[in-house]
Design an enzyme around this catalytic site. Structure first.
Site, mmCIF file in Angstrom:
data_model
loop_
_atom_site.group_PDB
_atom_site.id
_atom_site.type_symbol
_atom_site.label_atom_id
_atom_site.label_comp_id
_atom_site.label_asym_id
_atom_site.label_seq_id
_atom_site.Cartn_x
_atom_site.Cartn_y
_atom_site.Cartn_z
ATOM 1 N N ARG A 1 20.604 -13.837 9.269
ATOM 2 C CA ARG A 1 20.354 -15.119 9.812
ATOM 3 C C ARG A 1 19.282 -15.322 10.271
ATOM 4 O O ARG A 1 18.798 -16.357 10.841
ATOM 5 C CB ARG A 1 21.611 -15.416 10.795
ATOM 6 N N TRP B 1 15.367 -16.761 14.217
ATOM 7 C CA TRP B 1 14.682 -17.375 13.086
ATOM 8 C C TRP B 1 13.751 -18.220 14.040
ATOM 9 O O TRP B 1 14.543 -19.145 14.359
ATOM 10 C CB TRP B 1 15.532 -17.814 12.070
ATOM 11 N N CYS C 1 19.314 -17.643 13.252
ATOM 12 C CA CYS C 1 19.742 -17.079 14.314
ATOM 13 C C CYS C 1 21.357 -16.557 14.667
ATOM 14 O O CYS C 1 21.852 -17.327 14.253
ATOM 15 C CB CYS C 1 19.418 -17.915 15.672
ATOM 16 N N ASN D 1 20.868 -20.486 19.659
ATOM 17 C CA ASN D 1 20.496 -20.729 18.396
ATOM 18 C C ASN D 1 20.635 -22.308 18.427
ATOM 19 O O ASN D 1 21.599 -22.971 18.890
ATOM 20 C CB ASN D 1 21.678 -20.046 17.461
ATOM 21 N N GLY D 2 19.671 -23.044 17.769
ATOM 22 C CA GLY D 2 19.581 -24.307 17.683
ATOM 23 C C GLY D 2 18.390 -24.796 18.416
ATOM 24 O O GLY D 2 17.357 -24.058 18.319
ATOM 25 N N LYS E 1 15.644 -19.179 -7.449
ATOM 26 C CA LYS E 1 15.814 -17.457 -7.078
ATOM 27 C C LYS E 1 14.378 -16.884 -7.031
ATOM 28 O O LYS E 1 14.101 -15.751 -6.383
ATOM 29 C CB LYS E 1 16.673 -17.038 -8.182
ATOM 30 N N LYS F 1 19.425 -16.993 6.267
ATOM 31 C CA LYS F 1 20.937 -17.799 5.688
ATOM 32 C C LYS F 1 21.448 -18.807 6.812
ATOM 33 O O LYS F 1 21.268 -18.613 7.994
ATOM 34 C CB LYS F 1 21.869 -16.679 5.539
ATOM 35 N N GLU G 1 17.847 -23.505 -10.749
ATOM 36 C CA GLU G 1 18.400 -22.324 -9.675
ATOM 37 C C GLU G 1 17.712 -21.070 -10.157
ATOM 38 O O GLU G 1 17.294 -20.351 -9.278
ATOM 39 C CB GLU G 1 19.992 -22.255 -10.155
ATOM 40 N N GLU H 1 11.985 -17.591 -4.035
ATOM 41 C CA GLU H 1 12.275 -17.257 -2.832
ATOM 42 C C GLU H 1 12.478 -15.674 -2.736
ATOM 43 O O GLU H 1 12.333 -15.141 -1.916
ATOM 44 C CB GLU H 1 13.837 -17.648 -2.412
ATOM 45 N N HIS I 1 6.109 -34.954 -20.483
ATOM 46 C CA HIS I 1 5.744 -36.018 -19.897
ATOM 47 C C HIS I 1 4.625 -35.566 -18.717
ATOM 48 O O HIS I 1 4.476 -36.206 -17.483
ATOM 49 C CB HIS I 1 6.780 -36.720 -19.341
HETATM 50 C C1 F6R Z 1 19.107 -20.262 -1.952
HETATM 51 C C2 F6R Z 1 19.947 -20.786 -0.974
HETATM 52 C C3 F6R Z 1 19.864 -21.888 -0.067
HETATM 53 C C4 F6R Z 1 21.269 -22.606 0.257
HETATM 54 C C5 F6R Z 1 21.051 -23.812 1.093
HETATM 55 C C6 F6R Z 1 22.226 -24.378 1.454
HETATM 56 O O1 F6R Z 1 19.367 -19.112 -2.475
HETATM 57 O O2 F6R Z 1 20.663 -19.856 -0.520
HETATM 58 O O3 F6R Z 1 19.053 -22.877 -0.952
HETATM 59 O O4 F6R Z 1 21.879 -22.622 -0.952
HETATM 60 O O5 F6R Z 1 20.274 -23.276 2.256
HETATM 61 O O6 F6R Z 1 23.254 -23.449 2.227
HETATM 62 P P1 F6R Z 1 24.729 -23.677 2.285
HETATM 63 O O7 F6R Z 1 25.266 -23.719 0.912
HETATM 64 O O8 F6R Z 1 25.117 -22.593 2.992
HETATM 65 O O9 F6R Z 1 25.066 -25.259 2.655
#
Ligand code: F6R
Length: 613
Positions: A27, A75, A2, A101-102, A487, A608, A483, A490, A506
């Site tokens: 966000r 969000w 948000c 937000n929250g 990527k 994010k 990782e 997502e 295994h």
């Molecule tokens: C994946 C991604 C998320 C963040 C996770 C932690 O591409 O961006 O997995 O890494 O939400 O976020 P931060 O680092 O902001 O605590």
């Protein structure tokens, strides 16, 4: 999670708020809304979906001119992402508008109380409850600041609230608990935002707020109080990046721009870390050498990509310092009753500095008397503020939802921390530390070499239509494999899994079928035992029909017979290899998602800065 914007000043609030929402849309993009004070009434508009839907609605039905307003990009948590649940929410009489937000945890109880008193609520959200409560306070004669203080005392959970009162265009009032909010300080105008991107085109002067504070902005100034009304203040700071850092700069996606910024981000994160005599220095390390020498265990907590940075850090810290390291998902940490004491150093890694799971984990650690060191990219955010020490990364704003330069700069900070501990504890000689620092200094050039090789683009496009991809790695290459898979999940919405290559036999090898792409991160030469074991893993999947795509150091010919595709990496030490090995995987995911027609910067269901647990 948000995005929230507030404005009061001389400009047209609609333009300022919409522009702020555009910069915060990463966000959350389930819905967007705006509310303005309009001559004794609230003018508002809100729409499900991306900000563009709201903008279209405003063109169709223009709002009144106003210089006081708030906005929200959502969000969804409580209630489906539809028009009714979109913010702003209004009080019963339509005098007050609120964005949030929250999660207000006691909203059911509050809602029942309101309904029993005859209130009808139009949405399924927790937010609308707070809007009704605020308006009741206003109707009882309180001003908006006092109303906000009183209502906040009744709320439980995590919230940033921003409100306007139709009868008082002079102010916008906000409050925060466990959820981000910063103030932008202008001349004759002031701003509120979930982060500084909301107002960066107007001012780079910001005010960081503390926990449980209410802030009132007017044209003339800003005042801060506690929820109990006692005077308080925020911490003023200057934002060290400007509007151009928050633009795409000719790239199709923020993510692609951020991938290409990595050489610079890594270089900036290494800058100024050595004294003239060559010793390592960490400016924001507020723990004394004595305190650090007492550390006998390190627990790294983080989520998602930051967790994978923590996994790499474990290899580096244990190797260079011999201090045992555990790496733990922040969301699990508190619930396993971890063994912590004053000689445990908890390292919290968070790009945003606002991730709720990580924040709650560090609070738990501090209650157990452990010291907490944050590795963070966001000045003014909550996690560094609540930590005993911090190492800031200097990636600049990361706007693409998928973390890229955040990850690389976190790795740099982890290496710096490991070397610094080695220096303080004397587990490595000064010249050994200097040698690794020199190798780190050469990494931006190596990362650039990887970026210059665009062969991975064609490779990615060949995989349109692929339904599943596996990633294999060993040692520091294992988190890189994880990782790479994250990527791809997502961004391309594919089944993608990362494995430690030795684990394959295994169980997971049962997934391998004809032509299944398997991306293999091959350890560098010089670590032959590791490399040979990796080679066996590659042969095992190939024997079962997999198409092996091997990321391998230049000059290493031993893999060629077993690789369907070779992606060359520069020669770097094994512990630093993640800094170069992850880059082709980022490009692969970005390009494949683009070819599939996905919105790379705003992947579905994600946002994010995950500020809810
Ligand atoms: C994946 C991604 C998320 C963040 C996770 C932690 O591409 O961006 O997995 O890494 O939400 O976020 P931060 O680092 O902001 O605590």
């Amino acid at each position: 999670m948000c995005g929230i914007v507030g404005y009061v000043g001389e400009k047209q609030a609609q333009a300022v708020v919409i522009e702020g929402l555009r910069r915060l849309e990463y966000r959350g993009y389930d819905s967007a809304g705006i509310a303005l004070v309009d001559g004794g009434a609230v003018a508002w508009q809100k729409r499900a979906g991306k900000l563009a839907n709201l903008e279209k609605a405003i063109v169709d039905e223009p709002l009144a001119l106003s210089t006081t307003g708030i906005g929200h990009t959502r969000w969804a948590t409580h209630g489906a992402p539809n028009d009714a649940n979109a913010h702003p929410h209004l009080g019963r009489g339509g005098r007050l508008a609120l964005v949030h937000n929250g999660i207000i945890e006691n909203f059911v109880e509050l809602r029942t109380g309101l309904e029993n008193a005859g209130h009808e609520l139009a949405s399924e959200t927790d937010t609308e409850v707070a809007a009704h409560l605020l308006e009741l306070e206003l109707d009882a004669g309180a001003d908006l600041t006092t109303a906000m203080q009183r209502v906040c005392c009744r709320l439980e959970g995590a919230f940033t609230l921003v409100a306007i009162d139709a009868t008082d265009p002079s102010r916008v009032v906000a409050a925060r608990r466990n959820s981000p909010l910063v103030v932008g300080l202008g001349e004759g105008e002031n701003f509120l935002g979930s982060d500084v991107a909301a107002f960066i085109e107007h001012t780079r002067e910001a005010l960081e707020l503390g926990q449980d504070q209410v802030v009132t902005i007017t044209r003339e100034g800003v005042s801060v109080t506690g929820f109990d009304g006692s005077p308080s203040e925020g911490r003023r700071y200057h934002v060290d990046w400007d509007l151009s850092a928050a633009e795409k700069d000719g790239h199709d996606w923020f993510m692609r721009k951020e991938i290409y910024e990595q050489p610079r981000a890594v270089a900036d994160s290494l800058l100024g870390r050595r004294t003239p005599s060559g010793a390592l220095q960490l400016d924001e390390m507020r723990l004394s050498d004595e305190e650090l020498r007492d550390i006998d265990k390190i627990i790294i907590i983080a989520c998602g990509t930051s967790f994978y940075a923590g996994m790499v850090a474990k290899y580096a810290i244990e190797h260079w310092t011999r201090i045992p390291v555990e790496v733990e998902l922040a969301s699990e940490f508190r619930y396993r009753d971890p063994i912590l004491n004053a000689s445990t150093l908890v390292v919290a890694i968070s790009q945003s500095g606002e991730t709720a799971d990580t924040l709650q984990a560090i609070r738990h650690a501090r209650l157990q008397r452990s010291r907490v060191l944050a590795i963070c990219n966001t000045n003014g955010s909550t996690i560094p503020r609540e930590s005993d020490a911090v190492i800031y990364t200097h990636a600049g704003p990361e706007i693409g939802v998928a973390s890229t330069k955040g990850f690389l700069t976190q790795l740099v900070a982890c290496y710096l921390l490991a070397l610094y501990l080695a220096q303080v504890k004397g587990t490595r000689f000064g010249d050994e530390i200097t040698e690794v620092m020199d190798q780190l200094d050469s990494m931006p050039a190596h990362i650039q070499t990887v970026l210059d090789d665009e062969a991975v683009y064609a490779l990615a496009r060949e995989h349109v239509g692929t339904r599943s991809v596996l990633f294999l790695g060993r040692h520091a290459g294992y988190p890189v494999a994880l990782e790479g898979a994250l990527k791809l999940k997502e961004l391309a919405y594919l089944h993608a899994e990362g494995f430690a290559a030795g684990e394959l036999k295994h169980g997971p090898i049962a997934l391998v079928e004809d032509r299944l792409p398997v991306l293999c991160v091959v350890p560098p030469q010089g670590r032959d035992q590791l490399r040979d074991k990796m080679l066996s893993g590659i042969q095992e999947v190939r024997a079962r029909g997999a198409r092996t795509i091997c990321l391998v150091e230049e000059g290493d010919e031993s893999i060629e017979p077993y690789a369907d595709v070779l992606v060359r990496l520069p020669k770097v030490p094994v512990l630093l290899q993640p800094l170069v090995a992850v880059v082709p995987l980022q490009l692969f995911a970005c390009e494949l998602a683009t070819a599939l027609g996905h919105d790379v910067d705003q992947p579905r269901n994600l946002a994010k800065s995950v500020t809810v647990e």
